[in-house]
Design a protein around this motif. Structure first.
Motif, short mmCIF file in Angstrom:
data_model
loop_
_atom_site.label_atom_id
_atom_site.label_comp_id
_atom_site.label_asym_id
_atom_site.label_seq_id
_atom_site.Cartn_x
_atom_site.Cartn_y
_atom_site.Cartn_z
N GLU A 149 40.51 5.80 7.09
CA GLU A 149 39.92 6.97 7.72
C GLU A 149 40.97 8.00 8.09
O GLU A 149 40.65 9.17 8.30
CB GLU A 149 39.19 6.57 9.01
N THR A 150 42.21 7.56 8.22
CA THR A 150 43.26 8.48 8.64
C THR A 150 44.42 8.43 7.66
O THR A 150 44.54 7.50 6.85
CB THR A 150 43.78 8.11 10.05
N ASN A 207 42.63 12.87 10.40
CA ASN A 207 41.41 12.16 10.04
C ASN A 207 41.01 12.75 8.68
O ASN A 207 40.93 13.98 8.54
CB ASN A 207 40.34 12.42 11.11
N ASP A 252 43.11 1.78 7.67
CA ASP A 252 41.74 1.95 8.17
C ASP A 252 40.89 2.82 7.23
O ASP A 252 39.69 2.96 7.42
CB ASP A 252 41.73 2.51 9.60
N SER A 258 38.35 13.23 7.30
CA SER A 258 37.18 14.10 7.24
C SER A 258 37.30 15.34 8.12
O SER A 258 36.37 16.13 8.21
CB SER A 258 35.91 13.31 7.58
N ILE A 259 38.44 15.51 8.78
CA ILE A 259 38.60 16.69 9.65
C ILE A 259 39.82 17.50 9.19
O ILE A 259 40.94 17.00 9.17
CB ILE A 259 38.77 16.25 11.13
C1 NAG Z 1 37.13 10.46 11.72
O1 NAG Z 1 36.13 11.44 11.82
C2 NAG Z 1 34.83 10.93 11.62
C3 NAG Z 1 33.88 12.11 11.60
O2 NAG Z 1 34.10 12.96 12.68
C4 NAG Z 1 34.51 9.90 12.71
O3 NAG Z 1 33.22 9.37 12.49
C5 NAG Z 1 35.53 8.80 12.66
O4 NAG Z 1 35.32 7.90 13.72
C6 NAG Z 1 36.94 9.38 12.77
N1 NAG Z 1 37.90 8.29 12.56
C7 NAG Z 1 38.90 8.00 13.39
C8 NAG Z 1 39.73 6.83 13.06
O5 NAG Z 1 39.13 8.69 14.37
#
Ligand code: NAG
Ligand code: NAG
Length: 437
Positions: free
Chosen positions: A178-179, A192, A176, A194-195
């Protein structure tokens, strides 16, 4: 610096230069290596790759940066080594490159970008960046971008820390994008990208009482296409497939891949040699490749009870297990890799040998990653290990194998039959275009 054929560090094996991991970017244009000293070196492929040469020397150093520094954990009075355990590239979306690097405890996200222009002609600053005396500014000027020598900058974007009590052995980016996951000896965490301040624990093998500990996680990887699937292997020789859709905590596996050990051949070493040192999904996502001490196995995700293919890497060591145990070699962790079309698998062995297996024809070959071969730009010639008497001049006897020279790290690049090997004891990296037909 052009490293022509081999990138030789001319150093002592225990020094900081010893390569601890190698990884190609998805396109194969970049190759990253991490070393014991916490450094990352990124190589870039030259535009014209001369496919006719046996070795692809056309990778040049693109960027070098210090990713991790030694730290000290004051609570536990423990030294945290700077050694890079794993590097993973994020899929390239625009011109900048992103990669994750990890040592035993901390994962970092790096951005590597190029700059070939610089702004000039600021109103409030002079060329050195000092603030001008405002009373002397009489005219307004428009800043312009002027070309400059190409500069490659690596900057840390995120630091993911304090989530692992044990040593991190794997990181894997999810499809994905993102993770990603990070795994240590007993737990797997999901992040995640970005976190940085929290992660989710998705697998926890830690027993309430540590005396009941029977297995540790050795490696974990996400499925290449299904973002809810991940696989992890353990020291008991099992590989589990987990499905994050069915439950948040994946302690209960969806599938368990394990081959029963024949009770007749069971020995003191059975469990040690069955420990899985690497696991890789095929690019198609249908198969899993696992490596244990003596063999490499291909599993079909649809069949749990036994592998569909088993390849002996160095079965002649079966009679030497006692010596290998005494020298701790039995704990060496060999990696394995698929080629781009999943038709060839590759893995390392001792004496700087590495093995390749063609799945369709069942042919296999042993090649040697030696510094001498690199220097002479020679073609890699097949090598053979014999158990009894030598049959050919070029054969090598089991007893004369050098167990200090080992090819632990391997990576294959998708767009070519290009293979890289980083040897732990002879710290150099060879890039070879291997043509064994
Ligand atoms: C990851 O964090 C971002 C920013 O907070 C968010 O927009 C996104 O949906 C998150 N992705 C997942 C897969 O949780
Ligand atoms: C994988 O190996 C096979 C056999 O050597 C070769 O034909 C094929 O081109 C390789 N695939 C890639 C993408 O390198």
């Amino acid at each position: 610096r052009d490293f022509a054929v081999g990138f030789n560090f001319h150093s002592h094996p225990n020094s900081a230069d010893v390569i601890s991991t190698v990884e190609f970017s998805q396109s194969g244009e970049f190759l990253a290596t991490g070393d014991k000293g916490g450094r990352v070196v990124i190589f870039q492929r030259e535009p014209q790759v001369r496919l006719l040469t046996t070795f692809l020397g056309e990778y040049n150093v693109y960027s070098t940066f210090q990713s991790h520094d030694p730290e000290f954990d004051y609570l536990k009075s423990l030294e945290i080594e700077e050694k890079i355990n794993k590097i993973r590239w994020l899929p390239q979306l625009h011109s900048a490159l992103f990669l994750l690097t990890t040592n035993d405890k901390t994962i970092k996200l790096w951005k590597v970008s190029e700059r070939d222009k610089q702004p000039e002609g600021y109103n409030l600053k002079d060329e050195e960046g000092r603030v001008k005396d405002i009373s002397k500014i009489t005219s307004l000027q428009v800043p312009v971008l002027r070309p400059m020598d190409l500069l490659v900058e690596a900057s840390p974007r995120r630091v993911f820390s304090n989530a692992h009590a044990y040593h991190i052995n794997s990181i894997s980016i999810n499809s994905d994008c993102e993770t990603y996951l990070s795994a240590d000896d007993l737990r797997i965490n999901l992040w995640n990208l970005s976190i940085t301040d929290r992660s989710f624990n998705i697998v926890d093998l830690k027993p309430d009482n540590m005396e009941d500990l029977t297995e540790v996680i050795t490696v974990a990887e996400f499925h290449p296409h299904h973002c809810h699937l991940l696989a992890f292997s353990s020291s008991t020789g099992t590989t589990r497939l987990c499905d994050m859709r069915s439950r948040a905590l994946c302690d209960q596996h969806a599938k368990l891949f394990e081959e029963a050990v024949d009770p007749a051949s069971r020995s003191f070493f059975s469990e040690l040699i069955s420990s899985v040192s690497d696991v890789k999904f095929s690019h198609s996502g249908r198969y899993l490749l696992t490596r244990d001490y003596l063999s490499a196995k291909v599993w079909d995700l649809n069949m749990e009870k036994k592998p569909v293919e088993t390849y002996q890497v160095h079965d002649y060591l079966r009679s030497k297990l006692c010596t290998l145990y005494e020298s701790d070699c039995i704990f060496d962790k060999f990696e394995c890799a698929w080629n781009g079309t999943d038709s060839v698998i590759m893995t390392g062995a001792y004496n700087n040998f590495f093995r390749m297996f063609d799945r369709a024809s069942r042919r296999d070959v042993t090649l040697e990653a030696s510094r001498e071969v690199c220097k002479r730009r020679a073609v890699l010639r097949p090598r053979r290990v014999c158990i009894g008497r030598k049959r050919r001049e070029s054969d090598i006897c089991v007893d004369s194998l050098d167990f200090r020279k080992k090819v632990l790290h391997t990576a294959c690049c998708l767009s070519n039959i290009l293979i890289t090997i980083a040897c732990l004891c002879l710290p150099f990296l060879i890039l070879a275009l291997i043509n064994w037909y």
